[in-house]
Design a protein around this motif. Structure first.
Motif, short mmCIF file in Angstrom:
data_model
loop_
_atom_site.label_atom_id
_atom_site.label_comp_id
_atom_site.label_asym_id
_atom_site.label_seq_id
_atom_site.Cartn_x
_atom_site.Cartn_y
_atom_site.Cartn_z
N GLU A 98 9.58 35.93 38.72
CA GLU A 98 10.45 37.11 38.91
C GLU A 98 9.66 38.24 39.57
O GLU A 98 10.13 38.87 40.52
CB GLU A 98 10.98 37.61 37.57
CG GLU A 98 12.15 36.80 37.05
CD GLU A 98 12.42 37.09 35.57
OE1 GLU A 98 12.10 38.20 35.10
OE2 GLU A 98 12.93 36.18 34.89
N ARG A 99 8.44 38.48 39.07
CA ARG A 99 7.63 39.58 39.62
C ARG A 99 7.24 39.29 41.07
O ARG A 99 7.32 40.15 41.93
CB ARG A 99 6.38 39.81 38.78
CG ARG A 99 6.63 40.74 37.60
CD ARG A 99 5.35 41.28 37.02
NE ARG A 99 4.51 40.24 36.46
CZ ARG A 99 4.77 39.60 35.31
NH1 ARG A 99 5.84 39.91 34.61
NH2 ARG A 99 3.96 38.68 34.85
N TYR A 100 6.85 38.05 41.34
CA TYR A 100 6.47 37.68 42.72
C TYR A 100 7.68 37.85 43.65
O TYR A 100 7.55 38.34 44.77
CB TYR A 100 5.97 36.23 42.72
CG TYR A 100 5.30 35.79 44.02
CD1 TYR A 100 4.58 36.68 44.81
CD2 TYR A 100 5.38 34.46 44.45
CE1 TYR A 100 3.95 36.27 45.98
CE2 TYR A 100 4.75 34.03 45.61
CZ TYR A 100 4.04 34.94 46.37
OH TYR A 100 3.44 34.53 47.54
N LEU A 106 10.45 36.95 51.59
CA LEU A 106 9.84 35.61 51.59
C LEU A 106 9.44 35.18 50.19
O LEU A 106 9.64 34.01 49.81
CB LEU A 106 8.58 35.61 52.47
CG LEU A 106 8.74 35.18 53.92
CD1 LEU A 106 7.38 35.18 54.61
CD2 LEU A 106 9.37 33.79 54.04
N THR A 107 8.88 36.11 49.43
CA THR A 107 8.45 35.73 48.08
C THR A 107 9.68 35.55 47.17
O THR A 107 9.60 34.86 46.16
CB THR A 107 7.48 36.75 47.44
OG1 THR A 107 8.15 38.00 47.26
CG2 THR A 107 6.25 36.95 48.30
N LYS A 108 10.78 36.14 47.55
CA LYS A 108 12.03 35.98 46.78
C LYS A 108 12.39 34.50 46.64
O LYS A 108 13.03 34.08 45.66
CB LYS A 108 13.14 36.77 47.49
CG LYS A 108 14.49 36.75 46.81
CD LYS A 108 14.55 37.75 45.66
CE LYS A 108 15.83 37.60 44.89
NZ LYS A 108 15.64 37.56 43.45
N GLU A 171 1.74 30.55 38.88
CA GLU A 171 2.34 31.88 39.05
C GLU A 171 3.22 31.94 40.30
O GLU A 171 3.79 32.98 40.61
CB GLU A 171 1.23 32.93 39.13
CG GLU A 171 0.47 33.08 37.82
CD GLU A 171 -0.85 33.79 37.98
OE1 GLU A 171 -1.02 34.88 37.41
OE2 GLU A 171 -1.74 33.25 38.68
N THR A 172 3.27 30.84 41.06
CA THR A 172 4.21 30.73 42.18
C THR A 172 4.99 29.43 42.02
O THR A 172 4.61 28.57 41.22
CB THR A 172 3.49 30.71 43.55
OG1 THR A 172 2.92 29.41 43.75
CG2 THR A 172 2.40 31.77 43.64
N ASN A 173 6.00 29.27 42.83
CA ASN A 173 6.84 28.07 42.77
C ASN A 173 6.36 27.02 43.79
O ASN A 173 5.37 27.25 44.48
CB ASN A 173 8.30 28.46 43.03
CG ASN A 173 9.26 27.66 42.16
OD1 ASN A 173 9.04 26.46 41.91
ND2 ASN A 173 10.31 28.30 41.68
N PHE A 174 7.10 25.92 43.89
CA PHE A 174 6.89 24.88 44.91
C PHE A 174 5.51 24.23 44.78
O PHE A 174 4.79 24.05 45.77
CB PHE A 174 7.10 25.44 46.33
CG PHE A 174 8.33 26.31 46.46
CD1 PHE A 174 9.58 25.79 46.12
CD2 PHE A 174 8.25 27.63 46.87
CE1 PHE A 174 10.73 26.58 46.22
CE2 PHE A 174 9.37 28.42 46.97
CZ PHE A 174 10.62 27.90 46.63
N GLY A 175 5.11 23.93 43.51
CA GLY A 175 3.79 23.38 43.22
C GLY A 175 3.64 21.91 43.59
O GLY A 175 4.52 21.28 44.20
N GLY A 176 2.49 21.35 43.18
CA GLY A 176 2.05 20.05 43.67
C GLY A 176 2.60 18.84 42.93
O GLY A 176 2.45 17.72 43.41
N LEU A 177 3.22 19.04 41.76
CA LEU A 177 3.77 17.88 41.05
C LEU A 177 5.17 17.60 41.60
O LEU A 177 6.20 17.84 40.96
CB LEU A 177 3.79 18.16 39.55
CG LEU A 177 2.41 18.11 38.88
CD1 LEU A 177 2.40 18.82 37.53
CD2 LEU A 177 1.92 16.66 38.72
#
Ligand SMILES: NC(=O)c1ccc[n+]([C@@H]2O[C@H](COP(=O)([O-])OP(=O)(O)OC[C@H]3O[C@@H](n4cnc5c(N)ncnc54)[C@H](OP(=O)(O)O)[C@@H]3O)[C@@H](O)[C@H]2O)c1
Length: 445
Positions: A98-100, A106-108, A171-177
């Motif tokens: 939410e904060r990011y 773009l960060t939205k 702390e961000t989305n779209f990670g590696g798993l």
């Protein structure tokens, strides 16, 4: 997704082939759900089960932004941060998203009702965004997990100091798993050619962290001959710290909790090993009171290995349970370098032992791009080796995270994402053959 995998598996694919691949509208990813943030409320940490909170979902492909890359993920790994995310401790990671999301349009993109977790990957670049020159479709890569914006002067000496510093996939989305991942291209590093996808994916986060914490001048700045006390020496971080101490001419004093883990440390080349379970250290008499006699017993045990010397550096991460002992056993002028607090973040130690003996406590967190590059370079040169002990398919990521949560694992636990099986992706068999025993060290025990 099949065309993407076929292109990666084919030895004849060219960068142009990868650039021409049609991107799917959605892909499979390991997620947490925002509406389940409270699912474990009232339970003890140990009873919070990642198998219940981690889901395998079909998620929409995010839009690619400037300076970013979309990567086909062949393999990833479980880090302790995925355990923290999956048990929603110490806070839910949706707050980070939410904060990011408030920073820019773009960060939205990151502020979603699902969080795709995971802070390691090995895979192949499929697309790059505007302004990217250093990477192209078809490049075989690993990604480190430092996400920075660098719009403030603060991060320009050391990118870890960027006020907008975040850990990708935590702390961000779209990670590696996941089958696909979105990263900034300043997270990319060349995949070590002698490793399989799952081996290459496993060092990233912990190797870079251990490198900064122990070796870099931003951390403890270890030197030849140092005695280094390493907690959890066969675990994620510790298995790299032990290798760095040995490769750098220092003496690791490895602390572990079983004979099997002690055996792994011996296989890495360590000789000074303390089995904290067998020797029964109880640094806390009760919840509020530590026992300095136990610190002393522990310190005496260390001196048996070092010929009476105390340790120059303590590689700390268990936190509350061990910190008082760590401060006590450090030599005069020595350094306690900490990057975590697995057993509790409200530390207590006797400050007289710190100031009177001029010791330093240094905080360390992940690594900057250069440090991550150097840590990965040492892997590529066969000086430091991956520590994969077990590999799960993406469907069983919850079980993989539970193994780490309950400290049932050794070294690193890998996860296959697009890779249909273990053992693929090696591009330099000859170099691999030279290091095969070291590469398999954690699997063979
Ligand atoms: N700040 C950063 O950038 C950063 C990066 C990576 C990890 N971390 C954090 O560092 C911590 C460790 O990560 P990891 O990947 O190394 O985890 P890991 O693979 O679980 O290894 C940690 C090891 O620490 C030992 N340990 C755990 N609790 C302990 C306790 N109460 N007393 C003594 N030893 C204990 C265990 O070894 P034995 O049972 O054998 O003693 C365990 O295997 C986690 O909290 C993680 O979130 C922080």
């Amino acid at each position: 997704m099949k065309e993407i995998l076929d292109a990666i598996l084919s030895p004849d694919s060219t960068p142009a082939d990868f650039a021409a691949l049609k991107l799917p509208e959605s892909y499979r990813a390991v997620t947490l759900h925002k509406d389940e943030e409270q699912m474990f409320a009232g339970l003890d940490s140990r009873d919070k089960d990642p198998r219940k909170s981690l889901h395998l979902d079909e998620v929409p492909l995010p839009e690619l932004g400037p300076g970013e890359a979309l990567v086909a993920v062949m393999a990833s790994a479980v880090n302790y941060n995925t355990v923290w995310s999956s048990i929603f401790e110490p806070v839910s990671t949706f707050g980070f998203l939410e904060r990011y999301g408030k920073l820019s349009p773009l960060t939205k993109r990151h502020d979603l009702p699902h969080h795709i977790v995971g802070s390691d990957l090995a895979g192949v670049v499929l697309r790059t965004g505007a302004g990217v020159n250093a990477w192209k479709p078809g490049d075989e890569v690993v990604a480190h997990c430092l996400s920075v914006e660098l719009e403030s002067p603060d991060g320009h000496n050391d990118t870890m100091m960027d006020p907008e510093q975040r850990i990708w996939g935590f702390e961000t989305n779209f990670g590696g798993l996941a089958q696909l991942a979105l990263v900034k291209t300043n997270q990319l590093l060349p995949k070590p050619k002698h490793l399989t996808w799952e081996e290459a994916a496993s060092p990233g986060l912990v190797n870079s962290t251990a490198y900064r914490q122990l070796v870099s001048r931003n951390g403890a700045g270890m030197k030849q001959g140092d005695n280094v006390l390493i907690w959890g020496a066969s675990g994620g971080l510790g298995s790299y710290a032990t290798q760095y101490a040995l490769a750098g001419g220092a003496t690791p004093i490895c602390v572990v909790s079983s004979e099997q883990k002690a055996e792994i440390c011996r296989a890495m080349g360590a000789e000074a090993i303390i089995d904290r379970s067998a020797e029964g250290y109880r640094f806390w008499k009760d919840e509020h009171t530590q026992d300095p006699r136990e610190w002393k017993r522990f310190g005496s045990r260390i001196r048996e290995f070092t010929g009476g010397e105390d340790v120059d550096i303590v590689f700390e991460h268990p936190g509350r349970e061990t910190f008082g002992a760590s401060v006590y056993v450090t030599r005069k002028g020595g350094t306690i370098v900490t990057c975590a607090s697995t057993s509790g973040y409200m530390h207590q130690y006797d400050n007289r032992y710190l100031w009177m003996s001029l010791k330093r406590i240094v905080g360390s967190h992940f690594a900057n791009y250069r440090e991550a590059f150097e840590a990965n370079r040492l892997i590529a040169k066969g000086k430091i080796h991956p520590t994969v002990s077990k590999v799960y398919p993406m469907e069983q990521t919850g079980q993989a995270a539970l193994d780490v949560h309950h400290n049932k694992h050794q070294g690193k636990v890998g996860v296959l994402c697009l890779a249909p099986q273990e053992g693929l992706g090696v591009r330099n068999e000859e170099f691999r053959a030279k290091h095969i025993d070291a590469i398999n060290r954690f699997r063979n025990i």
